[in-house]
Structures are given as C-alpha cells and as structure tokens.
Design an enzyme around this catalytic site. Sequence first.
Site, mmCIF file in Angstrom:
data_model
loop_
_atom_site.group_PDB
_atom_site.id
_atom_site.type_symbol
_atom_site.label_atom_id
_atom_site.label_comp_id
_atom_site.label_asym_id
_atom_site.label_seq_id
_atom_site.Cartn_x
_atom_site.Cartn_y
_atom_site.Cartn_z
ATOM 1 C CE LYS A 213 -1.842 2.712 3.022
ATOM 2 N NZ LYS A 213 -1.707 3.986 2.274
ATOM 3 C CB SER B 222 4.396 9.120 11.632
ATOM 4 O OG SER B 222 3.190 8.378 11.674
ATOM 5 C CD GLU C 112 13.892 1.056 9.247
ATOM 6 O OE1 GLU C 112 14.349 2.077 9.800
ATOM 7 O OE2 GLU C 112 14.432 -0.050 9.323
ATOM 8 C CB CYS D 249 13.147 9.496 7.976
ATOM 9 S SG CYS D 249 14.070 8.604 6.738
ATOM 10 C CD GLN E 165 3.680 16.601 6.865
ATOM 11 O OE1 GLN E 165 3.034 15.720 7.416
ATOM 12 N NE2 GLN E 165 4.784 17.077 7.397
ATOM 13 C CD GLU F 3 9.877 13.021 11.664
ATOM 14 O OE1 GLU F 3 8.803 12.454 11.917
ATOM 15 O OE2 GLU F 3 10.774 12.500 10.978
HETATM 16 P P1 NAD Z 1 2.385 8.187 8.144
HETATM 17 O O1 NAD Z 1 2.738 7.384 9.334
HETATM 18 O O2 NAD Z 1 1.316 9.193 8.258
HETATM 19 O O3 NAD Z 1 1.955 7.229 6.946
HETATM 20 C C1 NAD Z 1 2.798 6.187 6.499
HETATM 21 C C2 NAD Z 1 1.947 5.125 5.834
HETATM 22 O O4 NAD Z 1 1.132 4.512 6.835
HETATM 23 C C3 NAD Z 1 0.993 5.660 4.759
HETATM 24 O O5 NAD Z 1 0.943 4.739 3.690
HETATM 25 C C4 NAD Z 1 -0.329 5.705 5.503
HETATM 26 O O6 NAD Z 1 -1.449 5.588 4.653
HETATM 27 C C5 NAD Z 1 -0.218 4.490 6.391
HETATM 28 N N1 NAD Z 1 -1.096 4.511 7.558
HETATM 29 C C6 NAD Z 1 -1.645 5.569 8.196
HETATM 30 N N2 NAD Z 1 -2.436 5.158 9.204
HETATM 31 C C7 NAD Z 1 -2.391 3.809 9.219
HETATM 32 C C8 NAD Z 1 -2.992 2.806 10.023
HETATM 33 N N3 NAD Z 1 -3.799 3.121 11.029
HETATM 34 N N4 NAD Z 1 -2.689 1.516 9.766
HETATM 35 C C9 NAD Z 1 -1.858 1.171 8.765
HETATM 36 N N5 NAD Z 1 -1.275 2.089 7.948
HETATM 37 C C10 NAD Z 1 -1.535 3.380 8.178
HETATM 38 O O7 NAD Z 1 3.748 8.837 7.636
HETATM 39 P P2 NAD Z 1 3.982 9.798 6.394
HETATM 40 O O8 NAD Z 1 3.448 11.144 6.730
HETATM 41 O O9 NAD Z 1 3.527 9.137 5.131
HETATM 42 O O10 NAD Z 1 5.575 9.834 6.322
HETATM 43 C C11 NAD Z 1 6.332 10.690 7.112
HETATM 44 C C12 NAD Z 1 6.965 9.937 8.264
HETATM 45 O O11 NAD Z 1 7.703 8.826 7.762
HETATM 46 C C13 NAD Z 1 7.954 10.763 9.027
HETATM 47 O O12 NAD Z 1 7.775 10.552 10.400
HETATM 48 C C14 NAD Z 1 9.299 10.221 8.570
HETATM 49 O O13 NAD Z 1 10.344 10.416 9.492
HETATM 50 C C15 NAD Z 1 8.988 8.794 8.367
HETATM 51 N N6 NAD Z 1 9.949 8.157 7.474
HETATM 52 C C16 NAD Z 1 10.833 7.258 8.017
HETATM 53 C C17 NAD Z 1 11.782 6.658 7.212
HETATM 54 C C18 NAD Z 1 12.749 5.666 7.790
HETATM 55 O O14 NAD Z 1 13.243 4.834 7.039
HETATM 56 N N7 NAD Z 1 13.049 5.715 9.078
HETATM 57 C C19 NAD Z 1 11.827 6.964 5.854
HETATM 58 C C20 NAD Z 1 10.916 7.883 5.340
HETATM 59 C C21 NAD Z 1 9.971 8.466 6.162
#
Ligand code: NAD
Length: 497
Positions: free
Chosen positions: A176, A230, A251, A285, A332, A386
């Site tokens: 997804k 996140s 991650e 990230c 954002q 963050e």
């Molecule tokens: P997010 O957590 O809002 O969403 C990530 C994914 O999770 C999306 O596909 C979203 O649809 C899905 N999601 C949301 N709610 C869910 C639920 N209840 N159950 C299952 N899936 C769900 O994050 P984002 O805004 O897309 O990305 C930004 C975040 O990602 C930042 O915190 C960033 O630091 C982190 N990030 C981490 C890495 C790493 O490798 N450590 C890399 C890139 C981004």
Amino acid sequence: MSNHLYKNLIGGEWVPARTGKTFLNVNPADSDDIVGEFPSSGAEDVDAAVTAAAIAWQTWRLVPAPKRAEILYRTGEILTQRKEQYAREMTREMGKVLSETRGDVQEAIDTAYYMAGEGRRLFGQTTPSELRSKFAMSVRMPVGVVGMIAPWNFPMAIPSWKLFPALVCGNTCVIKPAEDTPLSTFNLVQSLMDAGLPPGVVNIVTGFGPDAGAPIVSHPGVRAISFTGSSEVGRMVGQTAAGNFKPCSLEMGGKNAMIVLEDANIDLALDGALWGAFGTTGQRCTATSRILLHKKIAAEFTEKLVARADALKVGNGLDEAVQMGPQINQQQIETSIRYCGIAQKEGAKLLTGGSPLEDGTFDKGHFFAPTVFAGVKPGMRIAREEVFGPVVALIECTDFDEAIEAANSIQYGLSTALYSRDVNKAFRAIRDLEAGITYVNAPTIGAEVHLPFGGVKQTGNGHREGGTGALDFYTTWKSVYVDYSDKLQRAQIDTGE
Ligand code: NAD
C-alpha cells in the site's frame, strides 16, 4: 479533461476498489495539476490481494533465486530507460525537485542491481555437527506473503527497498503506497511486470491508512509487515502485529543532529547544513533538523546559513532552476506553522522564514519558507520533535561532550553528522552518538543502498532496510540436519565416539 483512472493490481489484473471509491492525486506545487485518480480501497480489496499473493507464493517460492534475481536485474534496466519519465511524474505527485526525484528512481535502480546480485548469494551457513556422519547447515527460507506500507517522501526508493529484497528471497507482496504518492509505486511495479514478474507476486492496494493499511497489518494471511512512516502510526502497526506474533519492521521518525566543531571546514559544513535541512523541503526521515554549533563558530555559521537559506529558490520542482519544492500537503504546512509558533513561545529566535509562501507563483501550492531558529535549547520541543518541514534549529554548545550529550538527549536515533578535522573526535562521535547512521564531514542525509538503513530508540524496532540486513527480515532461518550414520544419534546425550 477527465483524470486518468488507475486501478488496484490484484493477481495480475487491474481492478477497481470494491468500495467503489476513488481519491485524487494532486501536484503539491500546483492544485490545477491532477496526477491521477486512484482506488480508495478497503478491507475486502486487501483480502483479495492477500489471497492472490498466497496463491502466487506457491509457485514463486519454487523459482530458483538466481532466476528471480534476473527479473530484478531486468527491472533495473527498464527503470534506467524510464528514469526521466518516472522522475518527472514523481515530481508532479510528490513535489521534490527533479534532481532529487531522479535520485529517488536511481535508488530503486541501485537496489534492483544490488538485490539481483543476492540471487546468487543468499548465503546460509554450513557447520560441523557434534555427532559423527551427520551434516549440519542453515538455509534462508521465504516468509510468505509480506504486507508493505510506505510513506510519501521517497515514493519509489522506499517501495523498492521493501519489494526487491522480499522478491529475491521468494516472498510475495501486498503493498500500500502512501495516499499522496501512489503513482511511483505503480511505475515501479509496472517495470517489474514488464521485466517478467508473474501475476500475483506483487499486488497493489491504494488508499488511506485506516481503511487500506490497517487491514493489511491485521490480515491473518499476511506473515510479516514492513512499515515506514511516522512513529505514531508505527506504534499502532507494531501493536497489532505483536498481537498476532507477526514479524514487523518499523522504520520511523528522526530528529537528526549535525555537530559543527570549532575546527570544522565551515563552508563545507554550510553546504551540508543547507542540503541536509532543506533538501526534500526538510521532509526526509534523515533531515538535518538540529545543528549543534560550537560557540566559537556559532555566530559566523549562523549568519552564513541564514543568508544561504534566504537565497534558496523555492518553487515548482519541475523547473530545473528551483532548489526547494513544496511540502506534500496542507496538513504538513500546518504542522510547520504550529512548530514555528511553539518554538517562538518557548523562546527560540526566528531568524528567517517561519511562514507559508502564498503570493503570486506560490498561490496554487503548499510552499513554506526555509526557516532557521537560533537560541534553541536542547529541552525545547523544536529541538526534540520531528517537524518534517524546512525548519532547522540551531543550538549552541560549549564543547564536544556537551554536543554529544545534546545530540543523544532525544527519543529518536536515526542519523547524525559531525563536522571536524580532528580524527579522535570523529571516532569518538562514531562510538558515542546513539543513532543508526553517523556521517563524518557529510550531512545527515545520503544513505547508500548496500549499507544497513534504520535507527535506534523510537526510530525503529531493531530491523534494517538496505544491505544484507534486509535479507534477515525477508527470510527465516531453517536449520537442517542430515544424519547419514544409519543409527539414532542423540544430540547432547550421545558422545559422537
Ligand atoms: P504516516 O505514518 O502518516 O503514513 C505512512 C503510511 O502509513 C501511509 O501509507 C499511511 O497511509 C499508512 N497509515 C496511516 N495510518 C495507518 C494505520 N492506522 N494503519 C496502517 N497504515 C496506516 O507517515 P507519512 O506522513 O507518510 O511519512 C512521514 C513519516 O515517515 C515521518 O515521520 C518520517 O520520518 C517517516 N519516514 C521514516 C523513514 C525511515 O526509514 N526511518 C523513511 C521515510 C519516512
């Protein structure tokens, strides 16, 4: 003009969501530019995708790994041919500038070639048995159907970090993509299919987290979960997976510190700070979101950083002259506004930026000014939480030890950087910084695909993407004993005489 309507990929067929619902993928730099319309899927779509993946697994797991790898190799070649087109489409859906989206596609290409090489390795171990005429070895076995949930900031690279190692190891996948950037996952998977990937081996279900992501995590047919996003969502994903005893790789967020000591090459550190803090509009990230400055160079560094942040050309990433694109969406932007308010209330000094850019060329996008705060103390929220926007916090330190302590004083532990010409301090930083990644004389961003990627503390739960660490997640160990003595030999009881 009608929007291009995309469908889910289930068992090799393009099908609409059973929910009948769709959502729009809109260019964050230009609200008039609709990238496409995508299925807003639900639990039934996920169920169909998992069923298709489970069927495909019965044959895919038996394809020899070097043959699976050949598909990845061809995928790398196809992505290379399509790099420019995919980069442009990614800039339209995600916003980051073209040089960066080209880099994002390149990361998928690098991962394809690296993981293709693993097809002829996937090493296990052979080891002596304690008993006579007995052979002992360990082999890597695929896990089964793996569920993958991706964020929007690396729309092709992150799905490739998940899909390619999973595939070479013999798993099938339900992915997804993030709701803001589904097209790049479609492009990636289309390349896999054009390279000869059999139907059902990768299935795509698009939609929103609670509707289309959560059912993947809880589905009993999904044997492992790979999540990037996140910490807030990661915690929920991890808790659900734990309830089903499902391996789960998380991650998550970062609050990455760069330390600049008094003996650093200041211009080099400035180049790094600018790239680390404002590259990808601060939405990495690994973004450099805290800079710990030795007091002797703090004034000079601060003045130069502000001048360079002010000079950045912000705009639509499709314009080659633009250096920083928009934020991904209005939410954002609101987060950046909120944290700028919090920082000022806490007593941090706003040196530049601090608000959205809305006039003229900016009026159709989600733009935020490059923002620098000085006078930040390690305990302030702007130094600990963050933001995920183009906002950097400058913290003054009296010496190296204080800088290390401040760097380690937060809940995250993804990336860190030290600028210094003192080799002893460099090695102390490598030893003492609590993070999954430490750069010396380079910014906190810039990971290469053949090294482990991930963090400690609340950034991750101990797994790694990239490198051979990824293979450890996408395989399970099987220990194999072959006794050719023709008699019962009991481990730990018989002597092997
Ligand atoms: P997010 O957590 O809002 O969403 C990530 C994914 O999770 C999306 O596909 C979203 O649809 C899905 N999601 C949301 N709610 C869910 C639920 N209840 N159950 C299952 N899936 C769900 O994050 P984002 O805004 O897309 O990305 C930004 C975040 O990602 C930042 O915190 C960033 O630091 C982190 N990030 C981490 C890495 C790493 O490798 N450590 C890399 C890139 C981004």
